[in-house]
Structures are given as C-alpha cells and as structure tokens.
Design an enzyme around this catalytic site. Structure first.
Site, PDB file in Angstrom:
ATOM      1  N   ASP A 175      45.892  15.500  48.197  1.00 48.21           N
ATOM      2  CA  ASP A 175      47.100  16.032  47.560  1.00 48.21           C
ATOM      3  C   ASP A 175      47.442  17.436  48.055  1.00 48.21           C
ATOM      4  OD1 ASP A 175      47.161  13.699  45.921  1.00 48.21           O
ATOM      5  OD2 ASP A 175      45.731  14.641  44.562  1.00 48.21           O
ATOM      6  N   GLU A 208      54.827   9.327  41.995  1.00 48.02           N
ATOM      7  CA  GLU A 208      54.130  10.567  41.644  1.00 48.02           C
ATOM      8  C   GLU A 208      54.253  11.589  42.759  1.00 48.02           C
ATOM      9  OE1 GLU A 208      50.332   8.833  40.965  1.00 48.02           O
ATOM     10  OE2 GLU A 208      49.744   8.882  43.073  1.00 48.02           O
TER      11      GLU A 208
END
Length: 525
Positions: free
Chosen positions: A57, A211
């Site tokens: 991420d 997301e």
C-alpha cells in the site's frame, strides 16, 4: 536392518532428544551482501521492485524535489515507516511515524497541507477498527500521538483539497467526508459519491473490494485512482482503476481504458498488481507506485513497484510498463545515497535499529530492551513465539541466511525464526541446554521449559527459496545441522490470512533475559 532404516531411526532419536546432527558448515559470509535488491541498474534504467520485501500500500508524497513514502505496517511497531527519495528508485529510511500500538495499520496516505505533514491511516484491534491521523512539522519528526478521528465503518483514507478550499477524506466503497480545517477531525458524515468500475464477471478475482482512493488534481480535473479486485487471492485479481471529475463532489466518470493496469496471467513476473499512487516526476513525466506479489513468492509480501504512465490528448492516463519484467527508463533526479538499509546488526545501541519492529507489542514493550551491556538484552515475554512479541525484520530476497549469538539467562528461552504471524512460524528455540523446533507455529516435539542454568548458543536459519535449513553451534565456528528441514512456500496470506510476510525474527520468552549479539544477514545467490 537396512542402512537407510538405521539412519532414519538415528534421525528420529535426535529429533526427540533435541540433539543436532553434525553437518559441514555453509560457505563463509560474504561481506556487504545485504537486503538491498538494487532497482537502479546504473545505466539509466531500473528493474522492479523499487522496494523489495513486504512494502504494501505505498503512498507517495511529492514535496518539491523530494519524495516521501509510507506503507502499511500492520502489526509491526514502530509503524508507518517513512522513506525518502529524489528519483523514485533509490530510497533511504528516515524513521517511523508511530510507536504506540493502536492496532494493525494498513493503507495510509501521507500528505502535506500548508507546511505540515499528515499521515491518515486505518487501524484494527480484533473486530474494532477506526481511522487515525498523526502529524509533524518536520518529516523527520517528532510526530504527534495518533489521533482517533472515528469513521469505524471505513478504511483506506485518501486526503484531498476541494475547489472550495476545504479538506476531505475519500474512503473505501466510494464514500467521502469533510475534515475540519486543521485536518484532525471530521466535520460531517460520510456520503457515497462513486460507484467504482465493474470488471467482467469472467475474470478471476478475489472480491470486488473497492478501496485505496488517492486523489490528484491536474489541468482542471480531479482524478480518483482506486484499487478493486481484492489484494490477494488469484494472481489476476488486483487492479488499478481511475475516474475523474471537475468537482471534488462529483460526478465521477470512469476512464474508458479501465483497468489502467492489471496482472492478466499467472505467467507474469508480478501478481496482484494494484493500489496505486499517481505522482509527477521532477522532469514532468508521471508514474504510478503500487504493490504486487512476486511470481511464486507470496511469502515475501507485497512489494513496491514503479510504473511509468503517459497522459492522452483527452486527459486520461495509460500504463506504459507492461508486466514489469524488463528494465525501464529511470526517472530523473539525484540519488539520496545508498538504497535500502542493512539488516545485519551488532546491537551496539543505544536504540533499536531501523530494521527491527516488534510484532503486536504491548504499551511497555520497549522496556524489554537493554543496550547497557555487550549486545541487546531482551527481557523474556510469554512462553512461546506466539505470545513473545518477536523482533522482526523485512527480507526482500528469494534466498537468504541469517545467524545470531544468544546468551540465555536462567529462566529464559530464546530463538531465531521465520515468523509470519502468531499462528504460523518456523525456527529453533533454546533454553541454553536443550533445543526445540518451532514447526507450523507449534513447538515440536514439546514445549521447552526454561532451565535453571541457561547457556550460550549460536543459531543459523537458511531460507533458500522456501527450503528452510537450521543449524546450531556452541562456538560460532563449527555448525551442526538440525535433522528436520521445512518447505514454507505456503506461509502466506492465501493460507493464513492477515496480509503479512514471512520475516526473519528473534524472540525471548520466559522470565529471564536473552542477550543477542552479532546478527548477520546475507543474501544467497
């Protein structure tokens, strides 16, 4: 009795009695070979990954000629590592933004608003989750204590400033919410603003899982770059999509070329590619940084990948890196120095090295550390690796070896591991007199009780492309091979969950202390 039957009986007896079997020592250490898979090839090109090992991420901030990066740290503390670069390829660690355990941290967003730096992130403890922010006036810290801003039903906050000058957080599932002007609390309730982009039903994906929204502004358009398809599962699942709007409040229109990038075949060198930050280079070229799993190496976690993009005449962007298996033209910008960081550690102190993090530490975990003598004395905790909050480091090599000396005080048990989670690990532990194998996250053949006398022992762990070999030594020179080896290619998220990686680790359990000296790591060919 046949010879192979006799040998098998001897090996079994050695295992049950915890007696190592003699073996020839491995090749000598090669100086300088560390956890530094170098992306920069030195000829104007680079090869992915730009940050090897478990770097999921990635969120990138461009601040003038500098770039700053943070990543998901999950159960590892200190957490929210911060890296610095000027060319997006060579990175150096600056430290961490958080030490107090607020839960497993994932999908942060690092931004600068005015002269202040902020990191927004979700964290989960058990079934409870919330979103937090930390801030600093200098990227090197000190950082504030984490501030709980709520939003328990959402993850993956992405910061943006609207045309009205107000601050917003975009959230998982296509929601957004206004922030207070200081960015430290919400100023409203979340609203749904974006339905995402739907891939064909025939594709093999883990789940829809919209997301990781990241917002960019360019030429009068707001761009929302998002991940869908699930971050693990089938290698072809994860992907990058984008949408744009003239207003921060929408409506958001999907790019005609979605998905922007995706692993299309399990034969590609990088799997499950997605969760991108779009960033401008210092020379006007643009890039995406996102994560992906290396083909066949789920165990290394999601690694940070860099891909060039180009803008089309109608204001969309397209990916230009292909499957990332070949060298690419390097971004411009000066190197900030040697890439990455060494994992070897002589524990000279006075603080814990930047390569180390505790797994799921308690509030007083750092009190277990003592650098006042020779090496690192670690106070025991719990009874086994699962409840001992081991010290872990991120390895980025397919094959590597590490060794360490342990001085085990009476009442303590210490060991060296490959640690995935409190449910899954492998390695050796010792009370100074006897040795036990940690196998599948269990103690085999039985849990080892602390001894009344302790002792000194060297341990060596070799992970050669998922084949794990263990050695012990009483003097650090002559090594004995443990009679059981393991194959650990299944020690990863698709088997055990939690989105973690298999990491070198040290632990101390029981009531005594374990003094660690001369931790040495090297990559293998």
């Amino acid at each position: 009795m046949r010879l192979n039957t006799i040998l098998a009986a001897i090996a079994t007896a050695c295992l049950l009695l915890a007696i190592p079997v003699l073996a020839a020592p491995p090749t000598p250490w090669k100086r300088g070979i560390e956890n530094q898979r170098q992306a920069d090839l030195g000829n104007g090109t680079f090869l992915n990954p730009v940050l090897a090992g478990d770097r999921p991420d990635p969120s990138v901030l461009k601040d003038g000629q500098d770039y700053y990066l943070t990543l998901s740290s999950f159960d590892a503390y200190p957490g929210l590592p911060i890296w610095h670069s000027r060319d997006l390829v060579n990175w150096q660690p600056l430290g961490h933004a958080i030490t107090r355990n607020v839960g497993a941290i994932w999908a942060p967003d690092i931004v600068k608003h005015g002269s202040r730096y902020y990191i927004y992130f979700p964290a989960r403890t058990g079934e409870t989750r919330s979103n937090f922010v930390v801030w600093a006036d200098n990227i090197r810290g000190p950082w504030s204590e984490p501030i709980d801003i709520g939003l328990g039903g959402y993850i993956d906050p992405g910061h943006a400033v609207g045309e009205d000058g107000k601050r917003y957080l975009f959230l998982s599932g296509g929601a957004y919410v206004q922030l207070a002007d200081d960015g430290l609390s919400v100023a409203g309730t979340p609203k749904h603003v974006y339905d995402g982009w739907k891939y064909p039903e025939s594709w093999d994906v883990e789940a829809y899982a919209q997301e990781g929204p990241k917002i960019n502004f360019r030429n009068g358009w707001y761009y929302m770059t998002t991940a869908v398809g699930g971050t693990a599962g089938p290698p072809t699942g994860h992907m990058v999509i984008t949408a744009r709007s003239r207003s921060i409040h929408g409506p958001w229109v999907n790019a005609p070329n979605n998905p922007i990038t995706r692993t299309r075949s399990a034969a590609e060198p990088w799997w499950s590619r997605g969760h991108a930050t779009v960033v401008e280079g210092t020379d006007g070229r643009w890039w995406m940084m996102y994560h992906g799993y290396e083909n066949g190496y789920w165990t290394l976690g999601r690694q940070a990948l860099l891909e060039p993009i180009e803008w089309t005449d109608d204001g969309w962007f397209v990916a230009k890196g292909g499957d990332l298996g070949q060298p690419l033209a390097k971004p411009s910008g000066a190197s900030v120095g040697a890439h990455g960081m060494a994992l070897s550690d002589d524990f000279a102190g006075p603080t814990l090295g930047a390569q180390w993090s505790f797994f799921n530490p308690g509030p007083d975990e750092y009190r277990r550390l003592d650098f006042s003598g020779d090496g690192l004395a670690l106070q025991g905790k719990g009874q086994t690796p699962r409840d001992a909050s081991p010290l872990t480091a991120i390895a980025g090599d397919q094959a590597y070896q590490f060794e360490v000396q342990m001085q085990i005080a009476p009442g303590a048990v210490g060991g060296a591991l490959l640690f995935y989670s409190d449910r899954l690990y492998v390695g050796l532990g010792s009370n100074g007199e006897k040795t036990v194998m940690h196998r599948y996250g269990e103690e085999r053949p039985t849990r080892l009780a602390p001894s009344a006398s302790g002792g000194t022992l060297w341990l060596r762990v070799t992970n050669n492309r998922h084949i794990v070999t263990l050695h012990t030594s009483s003097d650090g020179q002559t090594w004995q091979k443990y009679p059981v080896q393991m194959e650990v290619s299944g020690y990863h998220h698709n088997v055990a969950g939690k989105f973690l990686a298999l990491k070198p680790a040290l632990y101390a359990a029981g009531t005594g202390t374990v003094r660690f000296r001369n931790f040495r790591y090297r990559a293998l060919d």
